[in-house]
Design a protein around this motif. Structure first.
Motif, PDB file in Angstrom:
ATOM      1  N   HIS A  74       0.370  -1.537  -0.122  1.00  0.00           N
ATOM      2  CA  HIS A  74      -0.024  -0.163   0.193  1.00  0.00           C
ATOM      3  C   HIS A  74       0.034   1.773  -0.211  1.00  0.00           C
ATOM      4  O   HIS A  74       1.793   1.091   0.038  1.00  0.00           O
ATOM      5  CB  HIS A  74      -1.270  -0.251   0.852  1.00  0.00           C
ATOM      6  CG  HIS A  74      -0.185   0.548   2.491  1.00  0.00           C
ATOM      7  ND1 HIS A  74      -0.045  -1.121   2.953  1.00  0.00           N
ATOM      8  CD2 HIS A  74      -0.161   1.365   2.862  1.00  0.00           C
ATOM      9  CE1 HIS A  74       1.201  -0.630   4.676  1.00  0.00           C
ATOM     10  NE2 HIS A  74       0.450   0.625   4.334  1.00  0.00           N
ATOM     11  N   HIS A  85       0.643   5.677   1.259  1.00  0.00           N
ATOM     12  CA  HIS A  85      -0.345   6.598   2.191  1.00  0.00           C
ATOM     13  C   HIS A  85      -1.001   8.020   1.294  1.00  0.00           C
ATOM     14  O   HIS A  85      -0.072   8.932   1.094  1.00  0.00           O
ATOM     15  CB  HIS A  85       0.239   7.078   3.015  1.00  0.00           C
ATOM     16  CG  HIS A  85       0.872   5.574   3.756  1.00  0.00           C
ATOM     17  ND1 HIS A  85       1.019   6.392   4.996  1.00  0.00           N
ATOM     18  CD2 HIS A  85       0.974   4.720   4.058  1.00  0.00           C
ATOM     19  CE1 HIS A  85       1.123   5.105   5.995  1.00  0.00           C
ATOM     20  NE2 HIS A  85       1.660   4.219   4.902  1.00  0.00           N
ATOM     21  N   HIS A 124       4.189  -0.052   0.140  1.00  0.00           N
ATOM     22  CA  HIS A 124       6.201  -0.837   1.009  1.00  0.00           C
ATOM     23  C   HIS A 124       4.846  -1.872   1.702  1.00  0.00           C
ATOM     24  O   HIS A 124       3.429  -1.644   1.088  1.00  0.00           O
ATOM     25  CB  HIS A 124       5.406  -0.054   2.178  1.00  0.00           C
ATOM     26  CG  HIS A 124       5.315   1.235   3.013  1.00  0.00           C
ATOM     27  ND1 HIS A 124       4.279   2.068   1.644  1.00  0.00           N
ATOM     28  CD2 HIS A 124       4.210   0.908   4.000  1.00  0.00           C
ATOM     29  CE1 HIS A 124       4.224   3.370   3.095  1.00  0.00           C
ATOM     30  NE2 HIS A 124       3.025   1.543   4.166  1.00  0.00           N
TER      31      HIS A 124
HETATM   32 FE   LIG Z   1       1.504   2.399   5.823  1.00  0.00          FE
END
Ligand SMILES: [Fe+2]
Length: 207
Positions: free
Chosen positions: A118, A120, A186
């Motif tokens: 994912h 952010h 990550h």
């Molecule tokens: Fe994360």
């Protein structure tokens, strides 16, 4: 050397504070608060059951912990210093604006819990602070942001220099802060130890 590297991807890793004794004390306090939060946060447990199998995260339920808890407000202060230093390394021109912690949440990964790939959204620098890291627990695995553009590129040699490999895993080390630009994908592999791994993740914005 006729070849030089350009467009680096930076990852920052430092102890939160210099004193190991302070870190141990702080992590005991944070770990207790994380576990209390899990007991208290029914909405978070429900969300985690569906979206974070086997684990608990307050990501979708209580993600502004620095506003409600003096423990996490203290952590915010310390993290902000690291993020400023990281932004300086990246040569970012923040136009005189302040950097601001927007979200901060808890992740508890019991045995078998994992966190898939994912990034952010809606922030510029993100990171994780490690609170409880049983020996052998998974680290944070980053993916080369150009991976989708490699097309016909051959794979890398087994002994390729680390900077030339498509992934890099940073070990999870209690007391350490990891920072990265929020677009960098990550993941965390499954926790194969017999104990819980606890971390606190966060997003920063500049405004
Ligand atoms: Fe994360």
């Amino acid at each position: 050397m006729p070849v030089r590297a350009w467009f680096p991807t930076y990852i920052y890793s430092e102890p939160l504070v210099a004193s190991a004794t302070s870190l141990t004390r702080l992590n005991t306090e944070i770990a207790a608060e994380c576990r209390q939060l899990r007991d208290f946060d029914a909405a978070g447990r429900k969300w985690s059951a569906k979206n974070y199998p086997g684990g608990y995260t307050s990501y979708a339920s209580m993600n502004e912990l620095h506003r409600f808890s003096s423990t996490f407000a203290g952590l915010e202060k310390k993290l902000t210093r690291h993020v400023r230093a990281f932004a300086r390394t990246l040569d970012m021109d923040l136009r005189g604006r302040a950097i601001r912690l927007t979200d901060l949440w808890v992740n508890i990964m019991p045995p078998t819990a994992a966190h898939s790939l994912h990034l952010h959204p809606l922030s510029f620098i993100s990171g994780t602070y490690y609170v409880v890291t049983p020996r052998g627990c998974p680290g944070l695995k980053f993916e080369d942001p150009r991976l989708s553009k490699f097309m016909a590129a051959p794979p890398k040699l087994p002994g390729a220099r680390r900077a030339n490999q498509a992934h890099i895993t940073y070990p999870a080390e209690a007391g350490h802060v990891l920072l990265f630009e929020s677009w960098l994908r990550h993941e965390v592999a499954a926790n194969r130890t017999a104990e819980e791994r606890i971390s606190v993740s966060f997003n920063f914005n500049w405004s």
